[in-house]
Write an enzyme that holds these catalytic residues in place. Structure first.
Site, PDB file in Angstrom:
ATOM      1  N   MET A  31       5.886   2.817  -1.241  1.00  0.00           N
ATOM      2  CA  MET A  31       5.356   2.715  -2.790  1.00  0.00           C
ATOM      3  C   MET A  31       4.532   4.048  -3.459  1.00  0.00           C
ATOM      4  O   MET A  31       4.332   4.161  -4.839  1.00  0.00           O
ATOM      5  CB  MET A  31       4.370   0.877  -2.264  1.00  0.00           C
ATOM      6  CG  MET A  31       4.244   0.919  -3.980  1.00  0.00           C
ATOM      7  SD  MET A  31       5.959   0.136  -5.226  1.00  0.00           S
ATOM      8  CE  MET A  31       6.033  -0.620  -3.926  1.00  0.00           C
ATOM      9  N   ARG A  74      -2.751  -5.334   1.878  1.00  0.00           N
ATOM     10  CA  ARG A  74      -3.364  -6.655   2.319  1.00  0.00           C
ATOM     11  C   ARG A  74      -2.288  -7.698   2.952  1.00  0.00           C
ATOM     12  O   ARG A  74      -2.615  -8.195   4.706  1.00  0.00           O
ATOM     13  CB  ARG A  74      -3.990  -7.337   1.470  1.00  0.00           C
ATOM     14  CG  ARG A  74      -5.287  -6.468   1.393  1.00  0.00           C
ATOM     15  CD  ARG A  74      -6.615  -7.151   0.219  1.00  0.00           C
ATOM     16  NE  ARG A  74      -5.032  -7.351  -1.602  1.00  0.00           N
ATOM     17  CZ  ARG A  74      -5.307  -6.237  -1.966  1.00  0.00           C
ATOM     18  NH1 ARG A  74      -6.145  -5.154  -2.294  1.00  0.00           N
ATOM     19  NH2 ARG A  74      -5.133  -6.181  -3.554  1.00  0.00           N
ATOM     20  N   ASP A  87      -2.575   7.684  -0.186  1.00  0.00           N
ATOM     21  CA  ASP A  87      -3.719   7.279  -1.657  1.00  0.00           C
ATOM     22  C   ASP A  87      -4.417   8.164  -1.847  1.00  0.00           C
ATOM     23  O   ASP A  87      -4.466   8.470  -3.208  1.00  0.00           O
ATOM     24  CB  ASP A  87      -3.561   5.627  -1.320  1.00  0.00           C
ATOM     25  CG  ASP A  87      -4.308   5.179  -2.300  1.00  0.00           C
ATOM     26  OD1 ASP A  87      -3.215   4.887  -3.247  1.00  0.00           O
ATOM     27  OD2 ASP A  87      -5.285   4.561  -3.239  1.00  0.00           O
ATOM     28  N   ASP A  91      -3.620  10.581  -5.196  1.00  0.00           N
ATOM     29  CA  ASP A  91      -4.289   9.909  -6.148  1.00  0.00           C
ATOM     30  C   ASP A  91      -4.866  10.634  -7.667  1.00  0.00           C
ATOM     31  O   ASP A  91      -4.574  11.508  -8.048  1.00  0.00           O
ATOM     32  CB  ASP A  91      -5.775   8.738  -6.427  1.00  0.00           C
ATOM     33  CG  ASP A  91      -5.335   7.616  -5.901  1.00  0.00           C
ATOM     34  OD1 ASP A  91      -3.642   6.785  -6.588  1.00  0.00           O
ATOM     35  OD2 ASP A  91      -6.034   6.760  -5.860  1.00  0.00           O
TER      36      ASP A  91
END
Length: 204
Positions: A31, A74, A87, A91
């Protein structure tokens, strides 16, 4: 700053979606990569060609995938160290693509070099704000978090500016970029001072 106050409310919405995506067999890292690739492609395709309103919606939409990968992590019981590095790296790439695309638009489409300087300042400071936190944590400090303008605030301020400009509102992008730049400077100072206070406290 917004992250501190909005995280719980946003999680109530995104956590069920993240859990559903995990059940479908998707992974947080997938994702992250998909959202980043789509954000970069949308920014570099739409903003330099003057499609500011479309670019705003595309970049904002795919930037929301950054919320879903955390919810998915999570749902799996917590993220991994590699996932955190991936991640953060993605970013930085997305932020760089956004401000680079705006710089190109201002230099080529509108011939506005002064405002392009503001976009370049934001490009640099977006990386510095994040680097301070990463370097501080690598040195064992825990205080280099938060601040006036973090990534969520940068995206909101900048995309509101591009969106309103796409709707024909004059000076919207000017205000957004200079406001974001000023806020980012404040955030850099806040984080450096926070680390300094922690370092002095540790030394004492």
């Amino acid at each position: 700053m917004l992250n501190i106050f909005a995280r719980a409310s946003v999680s109530r919405v995104t956590d069920p979606i993240g859990a559903a995506l995990v059940r479908l067999g998707l992974t947080p890292n997938a994702m992250t990569l998909f959202g980043t690739a789509a954000t970069i492609a949308g920014a570099l395709w739409l903003f330099p060609t003057g499609h500011l309103l479309a670019g705003t919606f595309v970049v904002w939409g795919f930037a929301m995938f950054d919320l879903l990968d955390g919810s998915m992590a999570r749902a799996l019981g917590g993220g991994t160290k590699f996932g955190a590095v991936l991640d953060a790296s993605c970013d930085r790439l997305a932020d760089g693509a956004l401000f680079s695309a705006i710089v190109w638009y201002l230099l080529v489409e509108t011939d506005h070099p002064v405002l392009a300087v503001a976009a370049l300042i934001n490009l640099v400071l977006a990386q510095v704000v994040s680097y301070i936190k990463a370097r501080a944590e690598a040195s064992g400090f825990t205080s280099a978090d938060g601040g006036l303008v973090e990534r969520a605030e940068r995206l909101i301020i900048t995309l509101v500016g591009t969106g309103l400009t796409g709707l024909g509102v004059p000076y919207a992008l000017d205000v957004a970029l200079w406001l974001c730049a000023a806020g980012s400077v404040v955030t850099v100072v806040q984080r450096v001072l926070a680390v300094r206070r922690e370092a002095l406290g540790t030394a004492a």
